[in-house]
Design a protein around this motif. Structure first.
Motif, PDB file in Angstrom:
ATOM      1  N   LEU A 315      -5.123   2.676   1.539  1.00  0.00           N
ATOM      2  CA  LEU A 315      -3.936   3.533   1.424  1.00  0.00           C
ATOM      3  C   LEU A 315      -2.878   3.163   0.302  1.00  0.00           C
ATOM      4  CD1 LEU A 315      -2.842   3.231   5.222  1.00  0.00           C
ATOM      5  CD2 LEU A 315      -4.354   5.046   4.123  1.00  0.00           C
ATOM      6  N   CYS A 316      -3.522   2.632  -0.659  1.00  0.00           N
ATOM      7  CA  CYS A 316      -2.743   2.041  -1.798  1.00  0.00           C
ATOM      8  C   CYS A 316      -1.813   0.950  -1.730  1.00  0.00           C
ATOM      9  CB  CYS A 316      -1.954   3.033  -2.619  1.00  0.00           C
ATOM     10  SG  CYS A 316      -3.259   4.584  -3.168  1.00  0.00           S
ATOM     11  N   ALA A 317      -2.183   0.327  -0.588  1.00  0.00           N
ATOM     12  CA  ALA A 317      -1.420  -1.137  -0.434  1.00  0.00           C
ATOM     13  C   ALA A 317      -1.655  -2.135  -1.384  1.00  0.00           C
ATOM     14  CB  ALA A 317      -1.729  -1.812   0.900  1.00  0.00           C
ATOM     15  N   GLY A 318      -0.631  -2.870  -1.779  1.00  0.00           N
ATOM     16  CA  GLY A 318      -0.651  -3.998  -2.876  1.00  0.00           C
ATOM     17  C   GLY A 318      -1.217  -5.307  -2.192  1.00  0.00           C
ATOM     18  N   CYS A 504      -5.262 -17.182   2.074  1.00  0.00           N
ATOM     19  CA  CYS A 504      -3.738 -16.852   2.507  1.00  0.00           C
ATOM     20  C   CYS A 504      -3.304 -16.154   1.486  1.00  0.00           C
ATOM     21  CB  CYS A 504      -2.813 -18.293   2.647  1.00  0.00           C
ATOM     22  SG  CYS A 504      -2.868 -19.376   1.044  1.00  0.00           S
ATOM     23  N   GLY A 505      -4.015 -15.372   0.892  1.00  0.00           N
ATOM     24  CA  GLY A 505      -3.707 -14.179   0.051  1.00  0.00           C
ATOM     25  C   GLY A 505      -4.110 -12.746   0.770  1.00  0.00           C
ATOM     26  N   GLY A 506      -3.148 -11.650   0.576  1.00  0.00           N
ATOM     27  CA  GLY A 506      -3.695 -10.641   1.160  1.00  0.00           C
ATOM     28  C   GLY A 506      -2.336  -9.403   0.892  1.00  0.00           C
ATOM     29  N   LEU A 507      -2.034  -8.670   1.926  1.00  0.00           N
ATOM     30  CA  LEU A 507      -1.311  -7.475   1.477  1.00  0.00           C
ATOM     31  C   LEU A 507       0.063  -8.126   1.431  1.00  0.00           C
ATOM     32  CD1 LEU A 507      -2.616  -5.605   4.624  1.00  0.00           C
ATOM     33  CD2 LEU A 507      -3.155  -5.111   2.152  1.00  0.00           C
ATOM     34  N   VAL A 508       0.853  -7.496   0.233  1.00  0.00           N
ATOM     35  CA  VAL A 508       2.140  -7.148   0.121  1.00  0.00           C
ATOM     36  C   VAL A 508       2.906  -6.914   1.052  1.00  0.00           C
ATOM     37  CG1 VAL A 508       4.013  -7.287  -1.588  1.00  0.00           C
ATOM     38  CG2 VAL A 508       1.753  -7.560  -2.554  1.00  0.00           C
ATOM     39  N   THR A 509       4.001  -7.562   1.474  1.00  0.00           N
ATOM     40  CA  THR A 509       4.769  -7.294   2.553  1.00  0.00           C
ATOM     41  C   THR A 509       6.387  -7.321   2.163  1.00  0.00           C
ATOM     42  OG1 THR A 509       4.630  -9.404   3.736  1.00  0.00           O
ATOM     43  CG2 THR A 509       3.020  -7.555   4.487  1.00  0.00           C
ATOM     44  N   GLN A 514       6.827  -4.965   6.428  1.00  0.00           N
ATOM     45  CA  GLN A 514       6.251  -3.740   6.128  1.00  0.00           C
ATOM     46  C   GLN A 514       5.080  -4.002   5.148  1.00  0.00           C
ATOM     47  OE1 GLN A 514       8.774   0.045   6.970  1.00  0.00           O
ATOM     48  NE2 GLN A 514       9.926  -1.534   5.709  1.00  0.00           N
ATOM     49  N   VAL A 515       3.942  -3.354   5.076  1.00  0.00           N
ATOM     50  CA  VAL A 515       3.262  -3.262   3.840  1.00  0.00           C
ATOM     51  C   VAL A 515       3.694  -2.370   3.035  1.00  0.00           C
ATOM     52  CG1 VAL A 515       0.790  -2.907   3.201  1.00  0.00           C
ATOM     53  CG2 VAL A 515       1.238  -3.882   5.595  1.00  0.00           C
ATOM     54  N   LEU A 516       3.500  -2.987   1.697  1.00  0.00           N
ATOM     55  CA  LEU A 516       4.129  -2.150   0.606  1.00  0.00           C
ATOM     56  C   LEU A 516       2.914  -1.632  -0.350  1.00  0.00           C
ATOM     57  CD1 LEU A 516       6.882  -4.623  -0.730  1.00  0.00           C
ATOM     58  CD2 LEU A 516       7.126  -2.813   0.878  1.00  0.00           C
ATOM     59  N   ARG A 517       3.241  -0.580  -0.675  1.00  0.00           N
ATOM     60  CA  ARG A 517       2.361   0.119  -1.749  1.00  0.00           C
ATOM     61  C   ARG A 517       2.346  -0.649  -3.077  1.00  0.00           C
ATOM     62  NH1 ARG A 517       4.244   5.930  -0.588  1.00  0.00           N
ATOM     63  NH2 ARG A 517       4.925   5.671  -2.739  1.00  0.00           N
ATOM     64  N   GLU A 518       1.175  -0.295  -3.946  1.00  0.00           N
ATOM     65  CA  GLU A 518       1.263  -0.901  -5.413  1.00  0.00           C
ATOM     66  C   GLU A 518       2.615  -0.607  -6.003  1.00  0.00           C
ATOM     67  OE1 GLU A 518      -2.579   0.496  -6.640  1.00  0.00           O
ATOM     68  OE2 GLU A 518      -3.534  -1.352  -5.944  1.00  0.00           O
ATOM     69  N   ASP A 519       2.921   0.547  -5.746  1.00  0.00           N
ATOM     70  CA  ASP A 519       4.441   0.762  -6.418  1.00  0.00           C
ATOM     71  C   ASP A 519       5.790   0.217  -5.770  1.00  0.00           C
ATOM     72  OD1 ASP A 519       4.884   2.265  -3.980  1.00  0.00           O
ATOM     73  OD2 ASP A 519       4.620   4.361  -5.119  1.00  0.00           O
ATOM     74  N   GLY A 520       5.600  -0.585  -4.842  1.00  0.00           N
ATOM     75  CA  GLY A 520       6.372  -1.459  -4.009  1.00  0.00           C
ATOM     76  C   GLY A 520       7.127  -0.537  -2.994  1.00  0.00           C
ATOM     77  N   MET A 521       6.866   0.697  -2.836  1.00  0.00           N
ATOM     78  CA  MET A 521       7.287   1.437  -1.595  1.00  0.00           C
ATOM     79  C   MET A 521       6.777   0.982  -0.252  1.00  0.00           C
ATOM     80  SD  MET A 521       9.939   2.963  -2.880  1.00  0.00           S
ATOM     81  CE  MET A 521      10.279   4.075  -1.698  1.00  0.00           C
ATOM     82  N   PRO A 522       7.428   1.106   0.584  1.00  0.00           N
ATOM     83  CA  PRO A 522       6.758   0.511   2.025  1.00  0.00           C
ATOM     84  C   PRO A 522       5.816   1.655   2.667  1.00  0.00           C
ATOM     85  CG  PRO A 522       9.167   1.166   2.395  1.00  0.00           C
ATOM     86  CD  PRO A 522       8.733   1.094   0.855  1.00  0.00           C
ATOM     87  N   ILE A 523       4.874   1.284   3.404  1.00  0.00           N
ATOM     88  CA  ILE A 523       3.791   2.168   3.957  1.00  0.00           C
ATOM     89  C   ILE A 523       4.378   2.268   5.516  1.00  0.00           C
ATOM     90  CG2 ILE A 523       1.593   2.698   4.566  1.00  0.00           C
ATOM     91  CD1 ILE A 523       0.728   0.962   2.410  1.00  0.00           C
ATOM     92  N   ARG A 524       5.222   3.006   5.675  1.00  0.00           N
ATOM     93  CA  ARG A 524       5.724   3.324   7.133  1.00  0.00           C
ATOM     94  C   ARG A 524       4.797   3.275   8.294  1.00  0.00           C
ATOM     95  NH1 ARG A 524       9.030   8.120   8.033  1.00  0.00           N
ATOM     96  NH2 ARG A 524       7.556   9.374   6.715  1.00  0.00           N
ATOM     97  N   GLY A 525       5.129   2.398   8.994  1.00  0.00           N
ATOM     98  CA  GLY A 525       4.377   2.282  10.258  1.00  0.00           C
ATOM     99  C   GLY A 525       3.292   1.244  10.296  1.00  0.00           C
TER     100      GLY A 525
END
Length: 567
Positions: A315-318, A504-509, A514-525
């Motif tokens: 889903l393009c998560a960072g 301990c590396g993983g999804l940017v929150t 909230q998980v953030l996309r690569e562009d820094g916007m949250p993936i809602r939900g």
């Protein structure tokens, strides 16, 4: 499986509607408890057959500053001091908001756990922060643990609690605080023996009373599970997350596989990924970390293969910090199987030192385990180190201290260690170097240099024993430096490899988990907590239990954000 009026099932049990879905039964169980307390319907699914995740096989401590347990025990800790400390040791500016959020909601998380579970906690007073000399660091520490817990509270579900990796020789609950003193049983018997007897009475006496008392990770994982059962929150094990579904820009559905059937789950308020890191995905580990890492040397749950991270990536998560893990040096597994056995106090105790493949010391052996791993990985990249090394110790060390949690003082090293090249012994440094295949002249020089430094009580080469943290696992009967003593007489060597407690590396929150996309916007939900998310503290381990601490706190934060109840 249990159901409540909040859960709707349709189409012959192939569709479920719930407010908040938690994927992974580790620290994410706290999200289910927090959401339930807020009136949301919750559901927990777990890929493996066991509840507890890596938490259940950990030491079970949690590092959450200025909470009620610390306050009631007389700690002088403060949020301001903890904030000063964290901002001093974490140089990642992206972590600032999450660190402040962690501090803001930490004490509320502990309060919630005390309300929603049968657990009771205590302060591990004297277990210092891992960098206590830094501004805001605490020599008394901020680490808390669960008191010995009766897992018989789980009823028949006790069989679903993930088993401990190491079991004590007699039925008894062992906390992290106990471990320090049990290891000094020979040299501090008046402190260690009463505690040992107390735990034996709790363990054996408890069995006679129909209880099964456990400590460490088993206690906190069992306590969280008991909280779920008390709240009638369903927990599906052997249930894999297959797909995340986005509707109108929001993740509110997923497909899971349960009992060979695909089930669609609608989660109106969101989905919390608590799926752990990529501990046992060796392709990812070799890609992001080091090709020299041994296969499945991680001590994290065997279900941690990066599933949640990879599904969110679709889903393009960072992602961030993927080169890091909660590194831990460990005794190499023998050829006939088994996992590495972590070295904690063993590296700090006098009468021992470590060498690399060149027969040289390379580090303050007593440093915290994450820093230890980072140091040798950096040396490996420079071509100065291999990820196998040797712990050297003498007969006096073997007579006084526990080794790897299971080999008591004066016990012989296991025969299969010798047979598979994990252990060697010799009467002289020259003979030991020959057996290990190390450069003899260099090893003997290292041996003599270490003994000379030990006699002065000052390690001018690597500063072992200069930190309060080093001293914690040292031998207080050895003066002037509880971490240093010359080696004499018969010598031993055991092979050490780089293991870890999980990546301990993983999804940017963000600060709401909230998980953030690569562009820094949250993936809602979509939320991520624990080792599914990039470490809140960047590349640093602040103190014992920081991994469990952040998992619990951001589970609480995620639940409150999903319920729109954050301040």
């Amino acid at each position: 499986m249990s159901n409540s009026k909040h859960h709707k099932k349709k189409e012959q049990d192939t569709t479920i509607e719930v407010d908040l879905l938690i994927v992974g039964a580790g620290t994410g169980m706290a999200a289910a408890l927090a959401a339930h307390e807020l009136g949301l319907s919750t559901w927990v699914i777990e890929k493996t057959s066991y509840v507890g995740g890596s938490t259940a096989i950990s030491g079970g401590a949690f590092w959450i500053p200025d909470n009620a347990v610390l306050q009631e025990a007389g700690s002088s800790d403060s949020l301001q001091g903890a904030q000063t400390y964290l901002h001093a040791i974490v140089d990642d500016q992206k972590s600032t908001d999450r660190i402040d959020q962690f501090l803001k909601y930490g004490h509320r998380t502990v309060d919630m756990l005390r309300r929603m579970t049968p657990m009771q906690f205590f302060w591990s007073k004297g277990y210092p922060d891992y960098h206590p000399e830094m501004p805001g660091g605490s020599a008394e520490g901020r680490t808390c643990e669960c008191k010995p817990f009766n897992v018989r509270m789980l009823g028949r579900d006790v069989a679903r609690l993930r088993p401990a990796q190491l079991k004590p020789p007699v039925p008894m609950p062992v906390t992290g605080f106990d471990y320090k003193w049990f290891n000094l049983m020979v040299c501090k018997p008046f402190k260690a023996m009463p505690l040992f007897v107390k735990r034996m009475l709790q363990g054996i006496g408890g069995l006679l009373l129909g209880k099964h008392m456990v400590g460490g990770g088993q206690a906190i994982a069992g306590g969280l599970f008991a909280g779920l059962k008390r709240a009638d929150i369903p927990v599906w094990t052997n249930c894999s997350l297959m797909e995340l579904i986005v509707n109108k820009g929001r993740v509110e559905e997923c497909i899971v596989k349960y009992q060979n059937e695909e089930v669609r789950i609608t989660a109106k308020r969101g989905i919390v990924l608590s799926t752990g890191g990529f501990d046992h995905n060796m392709l990812m580990r070799h890609h992001y970390q080091s090709s020299g890492l041994g296969d499945h040397y991680s001590l994290g749950s065997d279900g941690n293969t990066g599933d949640g991270i990879n599904l969110a990536r679709s889903l393009c998560a960072g992602i961030d910090n993927m080169e890091e893990a909660w590194w831990f040096p460990a005794i190499a597994p023998p050829e006939d199987g088994g996992r590495p056995q972590v070295l904690l106090a063993e590296r700090s105790l006098p009468g021992s030192f470590m060498v690399n493949h060149a027969g040289k010391r390379f580090i303050n052996e007593a440093t915290d385990y994450m820093t230890f791993g980072q140091k040798i990985l950096a040396l490996e990249k420079e071509g100065q180190h291999k990820l196998e090394m040797w712990l050297i110790f003498d007969q006096s060390y073997r007579n006084r201290y526990i080794l790897s949690g299971t080999i008591f003082p004066m016990m012989a090293l296991p025969k299969n260690w010798y047979e598979s090249g994990v252990a060697y012994s010799a009467d002289t440094a020259e003979a030991l170097a020959s057996q290990l295949g190390l450069p003899m002249e260099q090893f003997v020089s290292t041996f003599q240099r270490f003994n000379e430094l030990s006699m002065t009580g000052k390690d001018t080469d690597f500063h072992r024993g200069e930190s309060v943290y080093d001293n914690y696992y040292g031998d207080p009967t050895i003066m002037p430096n509880p971490n240093l003593r010359p080696l004499r007489g018969k010598l031993y060597a055991v092979k050490v490899v780089l293991a870890d407690l999980g990546t301990c590396g993983g999804l940017v929150t963000d600060k709401f988990a909230q998980v953030l996309r690569e562009d820094g916007m949250p993936i809602r939900g979509l939320y991520a907590v624990g080792n599914s998310a990039a470490n809140v503290f960047g590349r640093v381990y602040p103190g014992a239990g920081a991994t469990i601490g952040q998992g619990l706190v951001f589970s609480y934060v995620a639940a409150h954000h999903a319920a729109e109840k954050l301040e």
